[in-house]
Design an enzyme around this catalytic site. Structure first.
Site, PDB file in Angstrom:
ATOM      1  N   SER A   1      96.016 -87.165  14.910  1.00 61.94           N
ATOM      2  CA  SER A   1      96.994 -86.306  14.306  1.00 61.94           C
ATOM      3  C   SER A   1      98.357 -86.915  14.170  1.00 61.94           C
ATOM      4  O   SER A   1      98.621 -87.573  15.274  1.00 61.94           O
ATOM      5  CB  SER A   1      97.078 -84.867  14.575  1.00 61.94           C
TER       6      SER A   1
ATOM      7  N   TYR B   1      98.950 -79.793  21.921  1.00 62.54           N
ATOM      8  CA  TYR B   1      98.048 -80.315  20.951  1.00 62.54           C
ATOM      9  C   TYR B   1      98.427 -81.957  20.887  1.00 62.54           C
ATOM     10  O   TYR B   1      97.590 -82.603  20.539  1.00 62.54           O
ATOM     11  CB  TYR B   1      98.215 -79.649  19.403  1.00 62.54           C
TER      12      TYR B   1
END
Length: 267
Positions: free
Chosen positions: A129, A142
Site C-alpha cells: 500500500s 495498517y
C-alpha cells in the site's frame, strides 16, 4: 503453456479483478478465500486458504501443485484494514492485522519457494500500500504492517534471486473496493480526546475509498509486471497525488511533511 497464478484473497476487490483479467488473458488462475463455498460467481476456481493458518496455506499450495504441477506467479493480495487511535486500539487487533498483512504473506512465500526453486523460476508479487510508505494518522498499524512487508521483501529478494525467483511489491493507492466495510474500526468513543479528530478522519478515509480508482487499473498493472523480463522491486499504482506524497516525504523536512499530512486530514 499458460502460466499458473495463485492469488490470495481472490474472491472480491482487487484480487478478483486481477484474477478475472489474467483468466481472460489465458492464464491458469487459482484464487483463495477463507470460505470459497460461499462464492458462486467466480470465473476461476477458488481454494480454501486462511493466511493466518500455516497448515491451511500448505494444503492450498499442495492442491495447486497437484493439479497444475507448478506455480509460476504468486500474488499476495489478502489483507485487512484497521483504523483507530493507537491509544484506543486493542493490542489483539493490532496483532491480528500483522498476522494477516505481514506474517500471512511470509507464510505463503515460505510455502511456495520449494516449488519455485525446483522450477528454477517464479515471481512473487506482494500487494502492499502507498500507506506503507508513511505513518498515517489513525491508520498507523495498517501503515506499519504494509511498510514491514515492503522492507522484508527487499531482504527476501536478495535471498532468492539466485534461484531464478523474483520478488516485487505493488503499492496501490485508494481503489474502489469493499475494504472500508471489512476493516476493523476502533470504536468511536463519545467523550474521548480523539472523538472529533478520529471521527472526521474516519469519514474522510471512507470517502477516499468510495471515490477510488477502478480495480481494473491494478489488474492491468499486474499483467504488465508479469510480462516484464526483469520486474522492479517496487511499484506504486494510484492517483498522481497519492504517489507524489511519497516523493514529498523524501524531499521535505520531517516536521513540514507532518504538517502537510495534518493539514490534509484537518488535524
Amino acid at each position: 503453456m499458460s502460466k499458473v497464478v495463485l492469488i490470495t484473497g481472490g474472491s472480491s476487490g482487487i484480487g478478483k479483478a486481477i484474477g478475472e483479467f489474467l483468466f481472460d488473458k489465458g492464464f491458469t488462475v487459482y484464487g483463495t478465500s477463507r470460505n470459497p463455498e460461499k462464492i458462486t460467481n467466480s470465473v476461476f476456481p477458488l481454494i480454501a486458504l486462511d493466511v493466518r493458518n500455516a497448515e491451511s496455506i500448505k494444503q492450498a499450495v499442495e492442491k495447486v501443485i497437484s493439479i497444475s504441477k507448478r506455480i509460476d506467479v504468486v500474488i499476495n493480495n489478502a489483507g485487512v484494514g484497521i483504523t483507530g487511535p493507537i491509544e484506543e486500539t486493542p493490542t489483539d487487533e493490532m496483532r491480528n492485522n500483522f498476522e494477516t498483512n505481514f506474517f500471512g504473506p511470509i507464510e505463503v512465500i515460505k510455502a511456495v519457494l520449494p516449488q519455485m526453486r525446483e522450477q528454477k523460476s517464479g515471481l512473487i508479487i506482494n500487494i502492499t500500500s502507498i500507506a506503507g510508505y508513511m505513518g498515517l494518522p489513525y491508520r498507523g498499524i495498517y501503515s506499519a504492517s504494509k511498510g514491514a512487508l515492503e522492507i522484508v521483501s527487499e531482504a527476501i529478494s536478495m535471498e532468492v534471486k539466485g534461484f531464478g525467483i523474483n520478488i516485487t511489491n505493488v503499492a496501490p493507492g485508494d481503489f474502489a473496493t469493499k475494504i472500508a466495510s471489512g476493516r476493523y474500526h476502533a470504536p468511536l468513543i463519545i467523550g474521548s480526546a480523539y472523538e472529533i479528530p478520529y471521527g472526521n478522519t474516519l469519514s474522510q478515509m471512507d470517502e477516499h475509498v468510495e471515490s477510488g480508482s477502478n480495480p481494473d487499473e491494478m489488474a492491468m498493472a499486474i499483467y504488465q509486471i508479469i510480462n516484464e523480463k526483469n520486474p522492479k522491486l517496487h511499484y506504486k499504482i494510484g492517483a498522481f497525488m497519492q504517489k507524489f506524497s511519497i516523493i514529498l516525504k523524501r524531499i521535505l523536512p520531517d516536521r513540514i511533511y507532518e504538517s502537510v499530512l495534518m493539514n490534509h486530514y484537518k488535524l
